[in-house]
Design a protein around this motif. Structure first.
Motif, PDB file in Angstrom:
ATOM      1  N   UNK A   1      30.938  49.183-124.775  1.00  0.00           N
ATOM      2  CA  UNK A   1      31.550  47.972-124.232  1.00  0.00           C
ATOM      3  C   UNK A   1      33.057  48.155-124.090  1.00  0.00           C
ATOM      4  N   UNK A   2      33.672  48.720-125.115  1.00  0.00           N
ATOM      5  CA  UNK A   2      35.115  48.930-125.076  1.00  0.00           C
ATOM      6  C   UNK A   2      35.496  49.980-124.034  1.00  0.00           C
ATOM      7  N   UNK A   3      34.700  51.028-123.928  1.00  0.00           N
ATOM      8  CA  UNK A   3      34.997  52.069-122.942  1.00  0.00           C
ATOM      9  C   UNK A   3      34.940  51.514-121.527  1.00  0.00           C
ATOM     10  N   UNK A   4      34.029  50.570-121.287  1.00  0.00           N
ATOM     11  CA  UNK A   4      33.896  49.957-119.967  1.00  0.00           C
ATOM     12  C   UNK A   4      34.911  48.835-119.752  1.00  0.00           C
ATOM     13  N   UNK A   5      35.640  48.454-120.781  1.00  0.00           N
ATOM     14  CA  UNK A   5      36.647  47.410-120.646  1.00  0.00           C
ATOM     15  C   UNK A   5      36.075  46.021-120.452  1.00  0.00           C
ATOM     16  N   UNK A   6      34.918  45.750-121.042  1.00  0.00           N
ATOM     17  CA  UNK A   6      34.244  44.470-120.850  1.00  0.00           C
ATOM     18  C   UNK A   6      34.654  43.464-121.923  1.00  0.00           C
ATOM     19  N   UNK A   7      34.840  42.202-121.550  1.00  0.00           N
ATOM     20  CA  UNK A   7      35.046  41.170-122.569  1.00  0.00           C
ATOM     21  C   UNK A   7      33.736  40.894-123.297  1.00  0.00           C
ATOM     22  N   UNK A   8      33.837  40.642-124.602  1.00  0.00           N
ATOM     23  CA  UNK A   8      32.634  40.446-125.404  1.00  0.00           C
ATOM     24  C   UNK A   8      32.841  39.279-126.357  1.00  0.00           C
ATOM     25  N   UNK A   9      31.796  38.493-126.527  1.00  0.00           N
ATOM     26  CA  UNK A   9      31.816  37.388-127.479  1.00  0.00           C
ATOM     27  C   UNK A   9      30.730  37.603-128.521  1.00  0.00           C
ATOM     28  N   UNK A  10      30.854  36.888-129.626  1.00  0.00           N
ATOM     29  CA  UNK A  10      29.834  36.921-130.673  1.00  0.00           C
ATOM     30  C   UNK A  10      29.880  35.616-131.434  1.00  0.00           C
TER      31      UNK A  10
ATOM     32  N   UNK B   1      33.363  40.414-136.004  1.00  0.00           N
ATOM     33  CA  UNK B   1      34.587  39.612-135.964  1.00  0.00           C
ATOM     34  C   UNK B   1      35.769  40.438-135.467  1.00  0.00           C
ATOM     35  N   UNK B   2      35.825  41.679-135.863  1.00  0.00           N
ATOM     36  CA  UNK B   2      36.981  42.514-135.559  1.00  0.00           C
ATOM     37  C   UNK B   2      36.966  43.043-134.133  1.00  0.00           C
ATOM     38  N   UNK B   3      35.781  43.221-133.540  1.00  0.00           N
ATOM     39  CA  UNK B   3      35.693  43.940-132.274  1.00  0.00           C
ATOM     40  C   UNK B   3      35.344  43.049-131.082  1.00  0.00           C
ATOM     41  N   UNK B   4      35.353  41.726-131.260  1.00  0.00           N
ATOM     42  CA  UNK B   4      35.005  40.811-130.168  1.00  0.00           C
ATOM     43  C   UNK B   4      36.237  40.073-129.661  1.00  0.00           C
ATOM     44  N   UNK B   5      36.220  39.738-128.365  1.00  0.00           N
ATOM     45  CA  UNK B   5      37.329  39.019-127.733  1.00  0.00           C
ATOM     46  C   UNK B   5      37.269  37.519-127.982  1.00  0.00           C
TER      47      UNK B   5
ATOM     48  N   UNK C   1      40.502  27.777-141.936  1.00  0.00           N
ATOM     49  CA  UNK C   1      41.711  28.123-141.186  1.00  0.00           C
ATOM     50  C   UNK C   1      42.183  29.536-141.534  1.00  0.00           C
ATOM     51  N   UNK C   2      42.126  29.889-142.813  1.00  0.00           N
ATOM     52  CA  UNK C   2      42.521  31.244-143.221  1.00  0.00           C
ATOM     53  C   UNK C   2      41.575  32.291-142.645  1.00  0.00           C
ATOM     54  N   UNK C   3      40.286  31.975-142.619  1.00  0.00           N
ATOM     55  CA  UNK C   3      39.318  32.912-142.041  1.00  0.00           C
ATOM     56  C   UNK C   3      39.606  33.115-140.556  1.00  0.00           C
ATOM     57  N   UNK C   4      39.900  32.048-139.843  1.00  0.00           N
ATOM     58  CA  UNK C   4      40.206  32.149-138.418  1.00  0.00           C
ATOM     59  C   UNK C   4      41.463  32.983-138.185  1.00  0.00           C
ATOM     60  N   UNK C   5      42.486  32.728-138.993  1.00  0.00           N
ATOM     61  CA  UNK C   5      43.715  33.515-138.861  1.00  0.00           C
ATOM     62  C   UNK C   5      43.463  34.989-139.160  1.00  0.00           C
ATOM     63  N   UNK C   6      42.607  35.272-140.139  1.00  0.00           N
ATOM     64  CA  UNK C   6      42.285  36.652-140.473  1.00  0.00           C
ATOM     65  C   UNK C   6      41.567  37.370-139.348  1.00  0.00           C
ATOM     66  N   UNK C   7      40.702  36.665-138.634  1.00  0.00           N
ATOM     67  CA  UNK C   7      39.995  37.269-137.499  1.00  0.00           C
ATOM     68  C   UNK C   7      40.994  37.696-136.428  1.00  0.00           C
ATOM     69  N   UNK C   8      41.964  36.828-136.131  1.00  0.00           N
ATOM     70  CA  UNK C   8      42.980  37.182-135.141  1.00  0.00           C
ATOM     71  C   UNK C   8      43.867  38.322-135.635  1.00  0.00           C
ATOM     72  N   UNK C   9      44.205  38.279-136.908  1.00  0.00           N
ATOM     73  CA  UNK C   9      45.120  39.291-137.460  1.00  0.00           C
ATOM     74  C   UNK C   9      44.481  40.689-137.481  1.00  0.00           C
ATOM     75  N   UNK C  10      43.213  40.752-137.833  1.00  0.00           N
ATOM     76  CA  UNK C  10      42.577  42.042-138.092  1.00  0.00           C
ATOM     77  C   UNK C  10      41.843  42.631-136.900  1.00  0.00           C
ATOM     78  N   UNK C  11      41.675  41.871-135.826  1.00  0.00           N
ATOM     79  CA  UNK C  11      40.852  42.345-134.726  1.00  0.00           C
ATOM     80  C   UNK C  11      41.480  42.142-133.365  1.00  0.00           C
ATOM     81  N   UNK C  12      40.630  42.153-132.348  1.00  0.00           N
ATOM     82  CA  UNK C  12      41.083  42.077-130.963  1.00  0.00           C
ATOM     83  C   UNK C  12      40.877  40.701-130.351  1.00  0.00           C
TER      84      UNK C  12
END
Length: 307
Positions: free
Chosen positions: A154-163, A179-183, A197-208
């Motif tokens: 998915x990343x090699x093809x440059x596709x947006x991904x949700x989970x 959490x770390x590898x989804x847009x 709120x802390x969990x949400x901030x951590x997802x943004x901080x640690x991933x894409x």
């Protein structure tokens, strides 16, 4: 339905199954030997199937890939997806079709007993899924273990991904890679409670992720975008257009409404409001019978804007 040459708006991978729904007066249920209940129902779909059905009801071109068993519940699942005009291409799982037993109380709240049953070494062959990835505008991965092995392609093809992480508490390892590898990352606020709120901030901080959306049932939802500050924005709940019958699938419907907005180029806030309307709508019937269509969703948004 899509043709062999056309792209998929959304490619959904994994997460299908059949829910057995048992209606009870209240949760938790009394600790007794026997309890009379309303007629027990089977609802084919589960999270992956519901997302595929919901996106298709909104007019998106959908392809759905998953493992399913050669069993009677697998037959129910295939029939429901066909009835919903979903282009479903399954692989046979030796472990059978996933199942769950959901206790649903009089207010529509639920308690789910999930039987994922996939063996740990289950893998979707690359030669099977790769041609479909190449035709997708967007990929939605359910958190079935085997789907995590699609991320590199998915990343090699440059596709947006949700989970959808469901009731992730921010600690369990199973969801961390998703959490770390989804847009776009969706989850229920119930799992983390006051730490959401802390969990949400951590997802943004640690991933894409560009946006994290936590649904909170009748409490609405929370949106945290990468360019929107550090405090999650509250998205008010929408009053359902009828009595609440069943909250099963409301989070999946929210996700579908959000993706519908993204396909139209709307900002995250507008997408979340669409999601709230779609989620409320689906609570008015059992299972996945109340799937909002594009005209109804657009009309609901115009009414909300006017009010």
């Amino acid at each position: 339905m899509t043709t062999d040459e056309s792209p998929y708006d959304v490619l959904v991978v994994g997460g299908s199954g059949v829910d057995t729904v048992v209606r009870v007066d209240s949760l938790p249920v009394p600790l007794v030997d026997s309890l009379g209940v309303e007629p027990v129902r089977e609802w084919p779909g589960q999270t992956g199937g519901n997302v595929a059905l919901g996106c298709r009801a909104l007019g998106m071109d959908v392809k759905f890939l998953d493992f399913v068993g050669e069993d009677w519940v697998g037959t129910m699942l295939r029939e429901r997806l066909a009835k919903g005009d979903v282009d479903f291409e399954p692989l046979i799982s030796p472990a059978g079709t996933r199942r769950a037993v959901n206790l649903v109380d009089a207010t529509g709240h639920r308690m789910s007993f999930y039987d994922g049953r996939d063996p740990a070494d289950l893998r979707m062959p690359r030669e099977f899924y790769l041609p479909h990835l190449r035709r997708a505008r967007h990929v939605h991965l359910s958190i079935s273990h085997f789907t995590r092995f699609l991320y590199d392609d998915i990343e090699e093809l440059g596709l947006p991904v949700s989970t959808d992480l469901h009731d992730w508490d921010g600690l369990a390892e199973h969801q961390r890679e998703f959490a770390r590898r989804s847009d776009l990352v969706f989850l229920s606020a119930a799992g983390a409670g006051e730490r959401i709120a802390d969990v949400m901030r951590g997802i943004l901080r640690d991933g894409r992720a560009q946006a994290v959306i936590a649904t909170a049932g009748a409490g609405g939802a929370y949106l945290l975008a990468r360019d929107g500050g550090s405090t999650p924005r509250h998205i008010p709940a929408v009053t359902p257009p009828g009595p609440v019958v069943d909250s099963n699938g409301a989070g999946d419907a929210f996700l579908c409404g959000f993706l519908y907005g993204r396909m139209r180029g709307l900002d995250f806030g507008a997408c979340a409001r669409l999601g709230a309307s779609a989620g409320a709508y689906t609570c008015t019937a059992g299972g996945n019978l109340a799937l909002i269509d594009a005209a109804t969703l657009d009309s609901a948004q115009v009414s909300r804007s006017g009010s």
